[in-house]
Design a protein around this motif. Sequence first.
Motif, PDB file in Angstrom:
ATOM      1  N   GLN A  25       0.831  -1.207   0.000  1.00 53.77           N
ATOM      2  CA  GLN A  25       0.000   0.000   0.000  1.00 53.77           C
ATOM      3  C   GLN A  25       0.860   1.250   0.000  1.00 53.77           C
ATOM      4  O   GLN A  25       0.543   2.226  -0.667  1.00 53.77           O
ATOM      5  N   SER A  81      -8.661   2.720   4.303  1.00 54.92           N
ATOM      6  CA  SER A  81      -9.031   2.783   2.890  1.00 54.92           C
ATOM      7  C   SER A  81      -9.102   4.226   2.416  1.00 54.92           C
ATOM      8  O   SER A  81      -8.582   4.559   1.348  1.00 54.92           O
ATOM      9  N   THR A  84      -5.927   6.233   1.361  1.00 53.43           N
ATOM     10  CA  THR A  84      -5.166   5.899   0.156  1.00 53.43           C
ATOM     11  C   THR A  84      -5.730   6.670  -1.043  1.00 53.43           C
ATOM     12  O   THR A  84      -6.896   7.051  -1.045  1.00 53.43           O
ATOM     13  N   LEU A  86      -6.579   6.596  -5.117  1.00 57.82           N
ATOM     14  CA  LEU A  86      -6.922   5.654  -6.175  1.00 57.82           C
ATOM     15  C   LEU A  86      -6.868   6.382  -7.504  1.00 57.82           C
ATOM     16  O   LEU A  86      -7.496   7.428  -7.663  1.00 57.82           O
ATOM     17  N   THR A  93      -7.040  -0.162 -11.419  1.00 61.41           N
ATOM     18  CA  THR A  93      -6.896   0.867 -10.396  1.00 61.41           C
ATOM     19  C   THR A  93      -5.575   0.709  -9.674  1.00 61.41           C
ATOM     20  O   THR A  93      -5.180  -0.401  -9.305  1.00 61.41           O
ATOM     21  N   GLN A  95      -3.520   1.835  -6.330  1.00 61.34           N
ATOM     22  CA  GLN A  95      -3.747   2.327  -4.976  1.00 61.34           C
ATOM     23  C   GLN A  95      -2.411   2.675  -4.341  1.00 61.34           C
ATOM     24  O   GLN A  95      -1.463   1.896  -4.406  1.00 61.34           O
ATOM     25  N   THR A 148     -12.505   0.094  -0.166  1.00 58.59           N
ATOM     26  CA  THR A 148     -11.740   0.452  -1.366  1.00 58.59           C
ATOM     27  C   THR A 148     -12.522   0.083  -2.620  1.00 58.59           C
ATOM     28  O   THR A 148     -12.609   0.879  -3.569  1.00 58.59           O
ATOM     29  N   ILE A 152     -13.771   2.548  -5.574  1.00 62.54           N
ATOM     30  CA  ILE A 152     -13.449   2.312  -6.987  1.00 62.54           C
ATOM     31  C   ILE A 152     -14.732   2.389  -7.821  1.00 62.54           C
ATOM     32  O   ILE A 152     -14.767   3.030  -8.874  1.00 62.54           O
TER      33      ILE A 152
END
Length: 168
Positions: A25, A81, A84, A86, A93, A95, A148, A152
């Motif tokens: 991550q 989540s 982060t 995106l 995607t 991340q 997440t 998305i």
Amino acid sequence: MPSAANVLLYAAIAGLVLYKVVYQQVRGTLLNRRTLVTMPLLVTVVGGYLALKALPGASAAELGLLAADLLVLAGLGVLRSTSTTLTERDGTTFQKGSAGTVGLWVLTVAVRIGVIALGTALGVTGPLTSASIAFSLGVSIAVQNATTYRRIQRRGLPLTDRRPAVSR
């Protein structure tokens, strides 16, 4: 007291989580449906098995402590989540975590240690408290990945069903 095999299993899960989740991550990783499901499913199933084995000896206080732990760690999963970024890259995607993501992971570990310490201080030291470590961590990662996935979908970003060819 956990057996040596359980301690080794916890160490292996921790190492896997540190690499597959935290490290990837922070450096950034391409996502696909499989990557969002596999890790939390694996950790939750293994952790659930260990927790179920300890369930017959669990007290009501221990079950309550586990429920509180799961709620807090699920909340931290949502926060991780949202910490982060995106973006679209290579047809899927991408991340990337932030310093906040790392901080939230440190807080997640601290909360889990705190639950064990609180249980000990309250005299709630049955086998479920230590046996549920992997389960609570798996639930937290599952909530993070579900959040997440929802992000998305809301942003209309692509998400492949297969592992992307390039990972940066």
